[in-house]
Design an enzyme around this catalytic site. Structure first.
Site, PDB file in Angstrom:
ATOM      1  N   SER A  25       0.839  -1.209   0.000  1.00 61.03           N
ATOM      2  CA  SER A  25       0.000   0.000   0.000  1.00 61.03           C
ATOM      3  C   SER A  25       0.872   1.256   0.000  1.00 61.03           C
ATOM      4  O   SER A  25       0.615   2.209  -0.738  1.00 61.03           O
ATOM      5  CB  SER A  25      -0.888   0.016   1.251  1.00 61.03           C
ATOM      6  OG  SER A  25      -1.821  -1.022   1.202  1.00 61.03           O
ATOM      7  N   ASP A 319      -6.741  -8.266   4.396  1.00 67.58           N
ATOM      8  CA  ASP A 319      -5.855  -9.023   3.505  1.00 67.58           C
ATOM      9  C   ASP A 319      -5.245 -10.246   4.185  1.00 67.58           C
ATOM     10  O   ASP A 319      -4.672 -11.112   3.524  1.00 67.58           O
ATOM     11  CB  ASP A 319      -4.726  -8.111   2.994  1.00 67.58           C
ATOM     12  CG  ASP A 319      -5.254  -7.028   2.056  1.00 67.58           C
ATOM     13  OD1 ASP A 319      -6.364  -7.188   1.516  1.00 67.58           O
ATOM     14  OD2 ASP A 319      -4.551  -6.019   1.881  1.00 67.58           O
ATOM     15  N   ARG A 350     -12.188 -14.675  -2.268  1.00 65.67           N
ATOM     16  CA  ARG A 350     -11.331 -15.361  -1.289  1.00 65.67           C
ATOM     17  C   ARG A 350     -12.117 -16.235  -0.320  1.00 65.67           C
ATOM     18  O   ARG A 350     -11.527 -17.125   0.303  1.00 65.67           O
ATOM     19  CB  ARG A 350     -10.459 -14.336  -0.533  1.00 65.67           C
ATOM     20  CG  ARG A 350      -9.357 -13.795  -1.410  1.00 65.67           C
ATOM     21  CD  ARG A 350      -8.432 -12.821  -0.696  1.00 65.67           C
ATOM     22  NE  ARG A 350      -7.306 -12.492  -1.566  1.00 65.67           N
ATOM     23  CZ  ARG A 350      -6.544 -11.416  -1.439  1.00 65.67           C
ATOM     24  NH1 ARG A 350      -6.785 -10.550  -0.469  1.00 65.67           N
ATOM     25  NH2 ARG A 350      -5.540 -11.209  -2.269  1.00 65.67           N
ATOM     26  N   ARG A 391      -2.304 -14.274  -2.331  1.00 61.63           N
ATOM     27  CA  ARG A 391      -2.456 -14.560  -0.894  1.00 61.63           C
ATOM     28  C   ARG A 391      -3.056 -15.948  -0.644  1.00 61.63           C
ATOM     29  O   ARG A 391      -2.780 -16.564   0.384  1.00 61.63           O
ATOM     30  CB  ARG A 391      -3.291 -13.468  -0.219  1.00 61.63           C
ATOM     31  CG  ARG A 391      -2.633 -12.091  -0.316  1.00 61.63           C
ATOM     32  CD  ARG A 391      -3.114 -11.126   0.735  1.00 61.63           C
ATOM     33  NE  ARG A 391      -2.843  -9.761   0.341  1.00 61.63           N
ATOM     34  CZ  ARG A 391      -1.663  -9.149   0.438  1.00 61.63           C
ATOM     35  NH1 ARG A 391      -0.620  -9.778   0.941  1.00 61.63           N
ATOM     36  NH2 ARG A 391      -1.514  -7.900   0.043  1.00 61.63           N
TER      37      ARG A 391
HETATM   38  C1  S3P Z   1      -5.570  -1.294   0.062  1.00 58.85           C
HETATM   39  C2  S3P Z   1      -6.800  -1.333   0.652  1.00 58.85           C
HETATM   40  C3  S3P Z   1      -7.566  -2.566   0.861  1.00 58.85           C
HETATM   41  C4  S3P Z   1      -6.682  -3.808   0.708  1.00 58.85           C
HETATM   42  C5  S3P Z   1      -5.778  -3.728  -0.479  1.00 58.85           C
HETATM   43  C6  S3P Z   1      -4.876  -2.519  -0.383  1.00 58.85           C
HETATM   44  C7  S3P Z   1      -4.899   0.019  -0.118  1.00 58.85           C
HETATM   45  O1  S3P Z   1      -8.612  -2.627  -0.076  1.00 58.85           O
HETATM   46  O2  S3P Z   1      -7.492  -4.974   0.631  1.00 58.85           O
HETATM   47  O3  S3P Z   1      -4.974  -4.896  -0.577  1.00 58.85           O
HETATM   48  O4  S3P Z   1      -3.689   0.047  -0.383  1.00 58.85           O
HETATM   49  O5  S3P Z   1      -5.580   1.048   0.010  1.00 58.85           O
HETATM   50  P1  S3P Z   1      -9.989  -1.830   0.168  1.00 58.85           P
HETATM   51  O6  S3P Z   1      -9.649  -0.456   0.477  1.00 58.85           O
HETATM   52  O7  S3P Z   1     -10.758  -1.964  -1.104  1.00 58.85           O
HETATM   53  O8  S3P Z   1     -10.646  -2.530   1.307  1.00 58.85           O
END
Ligand code: S3P
Length: 437
Positions: A25, A319, A350, A391
């Protein structure tokens, strides 16, 4: 991409001190903000996995100079908020929902047209959740007839407009998309979130000298400011560390320390859940990397017990739920996860993929609409499909530490999207994994 299968031998333990790659992220966001900043930013600890490299390539295609200055470091010469150039061709985001959703917020505000595409998995993921607020901001953006990629974006003419948006789902990607478009709007753009989601966008914008207000569940910023280049250290990814946390918890005679992991409280749901299950996890050497808290995480073997996972922890561990399902398979009693319907729209469904794989290796697991019920089981081993999801692949590799027979994990090539070097690192810790193309 060539298909790879990984055979993981049954049993064993994991021991050692390791580092895992940079946070995915934060890596996406570092490229986006450094590209839009004034001046040269230096990024260290960058995740050189396919997802974040695609984001870097996208900005290179829009005229940003990005140089790899070391194994995991980048030097990025920002072009400022208004310096991006029209890309010559479609921008390919690979497997990355984060890349596509965040970039859409930026592109929707540009005075040029663009088109965003992705791989098979990304092409099935819902984009209506970002199309809706961006249209409210006067953006001209369309997906296919079902609101899925490719996304076609045209210049909004007179520019985007500031809005207040109540997020219908707890999504950091949607929050970030709206805030990114808000950088280009006159006045204040704000979002409220129904539950806390990861706040890397807010923290990193501040690192780039941009004022962001967070008050309760509302986040706001005023558009048309300036991002100033900075030097950023990206912490190790807690989502990658989670596989090792579960490995060391469920395997006998194990003791592992993972160094420099990001422990931002909007990401540590996995630690809270594993601790509720009885895991032996300690945080050591707590410190800061830029605006992000980091720590070394030490995990020792423990007998886990089944729990009803508190719903407020679900968005903070979204995640990590696939590998938490593996922990639940060997935990005494029953584990129930509810309120996790978002898992159905990740890189794969998932809930369905994990239930199918768990049943294939002999675990008593039942999928529900919004989660899973798992009873303690003897993991037998066998063959699992990963549905091309990184994952899911890593989760089932970890399951072999407690199986009677080996587990053959199909299509493990996608592990590189988030955790390059996974099988080498797990082998160093003591697992026996063999991949064949
Ligand atoms: C992320 C937010 C999450 C996460 C993704 C990365 C991000 O998704 O599942 O792997 O970097 O902002 P959502 O915001 O759609 O829940």
């Amino acid at each position: 991409m060539k298909s790879t299968n990984t055979q993981v031998e049954a049993g064993g333990s994991v021991n050692g001190v390791v580092s895992v790659p940079g946070d995915k992220s934060c890596s996406h966001r570092s490229v986006i903000f450094a590209s839009l900043a004034e001046g040269v930013s230096h990024i260290s600890g960058f995740l050189t996995g396919e997802d974040s490299l695609n984001t870097a390539k996208a900005f290179q295609e829009m005229g940003v100079s990005i140089e790899r200055t070391g194994e995991t470091s980048l030097s990025i010469k920002g072009v400022g908020l208004y310096g991006l150039k029209a890309p010559a061709k479609d921008i390919y985001m690979g497997n990355a929902g984060t890349g596509m959703r965040l970039l859409s917020g930026v592109l929707a505000a540009q005075q040029f047209a663009s088109r965003l595409t992705g791989d098979e998995s990304l092409s099935r993921r819902p984009m209506g959740r970002i199309i809706k607020p961006l249209k409210m901001m006067s953006a001209d953006i369309e997906g296919d007839e079902e609101g899925k990629p490719p996304l076609s974006i045209r210049s909004p003419g007179n520019g985007v407009t500031a809005i207040h948006y109540d997020l219908p789902v707890a999504s950091a990607q949607v929050k970030s998309c709206v805030l990114l478009a808000g950088l280009y709007a006159d006045g204040v753009t704000s979002v409220t979130e129904p539950a806390p989601t990861r706040d890397h966008t807010e923290r990193m914008l501040r690192s780039f000298g941009y004022n962001v207000n967070s008050s309760g569940n509302q986040i706001s910023l005023e558009g048309r400011g300036v991002l100033e280049a900075c030097d950023l250290e990206i912490p190790a990814d807690i989502s990658s560390a989670a596989f090792i946390m579960v490995a060391a918890s469920i395997a006998d005679d194990s003791d592992v320390t993972i160094e420099g992991v990001g422990v931002n409280p909007t990401r540590t749901g996995v630690i809270d859940i594993l601790r509720l299950m009885g895991a032996d996890i300690t945080l050591q050497n707590e410190r800061k990397a830029g605006d992000e808290p980091v720590a070394d995480i030490r995990i020792k073997s423990a007998q886990l017990k089944g729990i009803d996972v508190p719903e407020h922890l679900v968005p903070l561990a979204i995640d990590e739920l696939p590998v938490i399902f593996i922990a639940a398979s060997v935990a005494s009693g029953t584990t129930r996860v509810t309120g996790a319907e978002e898992l159905r729209v990740k890189e794969s469904d998932r809930i369905a993929a994990m239930a199918e794989g768990l049943q294939n290796i002999g675990v008593d697991a039942t999928a529900t609409e919004d989660g899973m019920i798992i009873n303690q089981s003897d993991i037998k081993g066998g063959v699992v499909e990963t549905h091309f999801d990184h994952r899911i692949a890593m989760s089932f590799c970890i399951a072999a530490l407690r199986s009677d027979e080996p587990i053959l994990v199909k299509d493990t090539q996608h592990i590189d999207t988030s955790f390059p070097g996974f099988s080498t690192l797990m082998s160093e810790l003591g697992m026996s994994m063999n991949s064949t193309v």
